[in-house]
Design a protein around this motif. Structure first.
Motif, PDB file in Angstrom:
ATOM      1  N   VAL A  82      39.193  14.342  -6.397  1.00 39.89           N
ATOM      2  CA  VAL A  82      37.745  14.281  -6.206  1.00 39.89           C
ATOM      3  C   VAL A  82      37.127  15.612  -6.621  1.00 39.89           C
ATOM      4  CG1 VAL A  82      35.875  14.057  -4.529  1.00 39.89           C
ATOM      5  CG2 VAL A  82      37.889  12.593  -4.340  1.00 39.89           C
ATOM      6  N   TRP A  83      36.035  15.518  -7.378  1.00 41.24           N
ATOM      7  CA  TRP A  83      35.225  16.684  -7.736  1.00 41.24           C
ATOM      8  C   TRP A  83      33.845  16.494  -7.138  1.00 41.24           C
ATOM      9  CZ3 TRP A  83      38.835  14.414 -10.696  1.00 41.24           C
ATOM     10  CH2 TRP A  83      39.827  15.237 -11.261  1.00 41.24           C
ATOM     11  N   LEU A  84      33.413  17.444  -6.320  1.00 39.17           N
ATOM     12  CA  LEU A  84      32.089  17.426  -5.707  1.00 39.17           C
ATOM     13  C   LEU A  84      31.287  18.597  -6.261  1.00 39.17           C
ATOM     14  CD1 LEU A  84      33.105  16.941  -1.957  1.00 39.17           C
ATOM     15  CD2 LEU A  84      32.485  15.160  -3.573  1.00 39.17           C
ATOM     16  N   GLU A  85      30.084  18.329  -6.755  1.00 39.12           N
ATOM     17  CA  GLU A  85      29.225  19.395  -7.256  1.00 39.12           C
ATOM     18  C   GLU A  85      27.784  19.114  -6.843  1.00 39.12           C
ATOM     19  OE1 GLU A  85      28.228  21.895 -11.340  1.00 39.12           O
ATOM     20  OE2 GLU A  85      29.696  20.270 -11.376  1.00 39.12           O
ATOM     21  N   VAL A 104      28.725  23.035  -2.635  1.00 43.49           N
ATOM     22  CA  VAL A 104      28.745  21.967  -1.635  1.00 43.49           C
ATOM     23  C   VAL A 104      28.412  22.567  -0.275  1.00 43.49           C
ATOM     24  CG1 VAL A 104      30.192  20.265  -0.441  1.00 43.49           C
ATOM     25  CG2 VAL A 104      30.400  20.573  -2.925  1.00 43.49           C
ATOM     26  N   THR A 105      27.588  21.866   0.484  1.00 40.59           N
ATOM     27  CA  THR A 105      27.281  22.248   1.860  1.00 40.59           C
ATOM     28  C   THR A 105      27.846  21.199   2.801  1.00 40.59           C
ATOM     29  OG1 THR A 105      25.246  23.397   1.233  1.00 40.59           O
ATOM     30  CG2 THR A 105      25.448  22.707   3.525  1.00 40.59           C
ATOM     31  N   SER A 139      30.359  27.615  -1.898  1.00 40.00           N
ATOM     32  CA  SER A 139      29.964  26.564  -0.968  1.00 40.00           C
ATOM     33  C   SER A 139      29.767  27.131   0.429  1.00 40.00           C
ATOM     34  CB  SER A 139      31.032  25.455  -0.945  1.00 40.00           C
ATOM     35  OG  SER A 139      31.125  24.814  -2.204  1.00 40.00           O
ATOM     36  N   ALA A 140      29.244  26.284   1.320  1.00 35.15           N
ATOM     37  CA  ALA A 140      29.027  26.686   2.717  1.00 35.15           C
ATOM     38  C   ALA A 140      29.602  25.619   3.634  1.00 35.15           C
ATOM     39  CB  ALA A 140      27.544  26.879   3.002  1.00 35.15           C
ATOM     40  N   ILE A 141      30.487  26.044   4.530  1.00 30.83           N
ATOM     41  CA  ILE A 141      31.013  25.189   5.591  1.00 30.83           C
ATOM     42  C   ILE A 141      30.512  25.823   6.889  1.00 30.83           C
ATOM     43  CG2 ILE A 141      33.053  24.043   6.520  1.00 30.83           C
ATOM     44  CD1 ILE A 141      32.737  23.708   3.482  1.00 30.83           C
TER      45      ILE A 141
END
Length: 275
Positions: free
Chosen positions: A155-158, A188-189, A211-213
């Motif tokens: 999976v690629w999330l952008e 990704v957030t 990204s931010a987690i």
């Protein structure tokens, strides 16, 4: 062959035709040949497709592209759920992406959508075991891991937001990755979920970049396999930012506000308030 199949109705129907004047998303997915693109009429801009006939099954290479709609498109699975106000797994996922062949990973692309209302035991919004790319989308207010990636899926999330999702009990609310699968996250957030933000186990790999987690109830990241983080913020969780039996690997320029991720590479900030 058509250049694309254009969905022109918000009604969830399955009449098996895309030449009768109304083209539903469900019919477009069923009729499209492998490799086809499905797009959406401008009249659907900002609209909601309320699913009432179960999850949408993608079993072949396919692109579902709503990025041309300025206000996007929402796909809501709560119409499949007899108890939409309860997070108990008695509804459905929104997309089940599986071609049935473990030796072949079909490429699937989804863009420009908000996925909500999923209430499934595995993958509230999406359950996938294929090569899946999600762009410019939001996975919000689903139950039992908004994204469940399994069986070697990639999976690629952008430019994706994962927020407001819940597990049925304590567990993953955001992204669950297992069984030799991989998730690659850029811009990704993952925030405001009522459970673990990102979970990786059983030979799986997660790459988190820019990204931010943050602000998830529970841990930000739980790692029993491989998680690599670069130029990202991991902060403000009710448990620790990082947990699990495997260390999270830093490639530098990360911020961890409680020190639990043990980041110590170039540019890393540990025990530092992101404010």
């Amino acid at each position: 062959r058509l250049l694309a199949i254009t969905v022109n109705t918000l009604v969830d129907e399955a009449d098996g035709s895309i030449v009768d004047g109304d083209v539903s998303l469900r019919d477009a997915i069923a009729v499209a040949p492998a490799g086809e693109t499905i797009d959406f009429a401008a009249s659907l801009d900002g609209g909601t497709i309320l699913l009432t006939m179960g999850e949408l099954s993608i079993t072949k290479a396919l692109t579902v592209d709503a990025t041309a709609l300025g206000s996007g498109l929402t796909i809501d699975a709560s119409g499949n759920d007899p108890t939409p106000d309860e997070d108990n797994g008695d509804g459905s996922s929104i997309f089940n992406i599986d071609d049935g062949d473990n030796d072949v990973d079909s490429p699937v692309m989804i863009g420009g959508v908000t996925l909500t209302g999923g209430d499934s035991g595995l993958g509230g919004a999406i359950r996938s075991s294929e090569n899946l790319t999600i762009t410019n989308s939001t996975l919000a207010d689903n139950t039992m891991a908004a994204l469940f990636n399994n069986d070697g899926g990639q999976v690629w999330l952008e430019n994706v937001t994962v927020s407001g999702n819940s597990p049925m009990s304590a567990g993953t609310a955001g992204i669950h990755n297992q069984s030799g699968s991989a998730v690659n996250m850029t811009n990704v957030t993952v925030s405001g979920n009522a459970g673990v933000g990102v979970f990786s186990t059983n030979g799986a790999t997660v790459m988190i970049k820019s990204s931010a987690i943050a602000n998830n109830t529970g841990f930000g990241i739980v790692n029993y396999a491989t998680v690599i983080v670069k130029n990202s913020v991991i902060a403000a969780h009710t448990n620790a930012n990082c947990g699990g039996s495997s260390s999270v690997t830093s490639q530098g320029y990360n911020l961890d506000d409680d020190g639990s991720c043990s980041f110590a590479e170039t540019g890393d900030l540990s025990n530092t308030d992101p404010q």
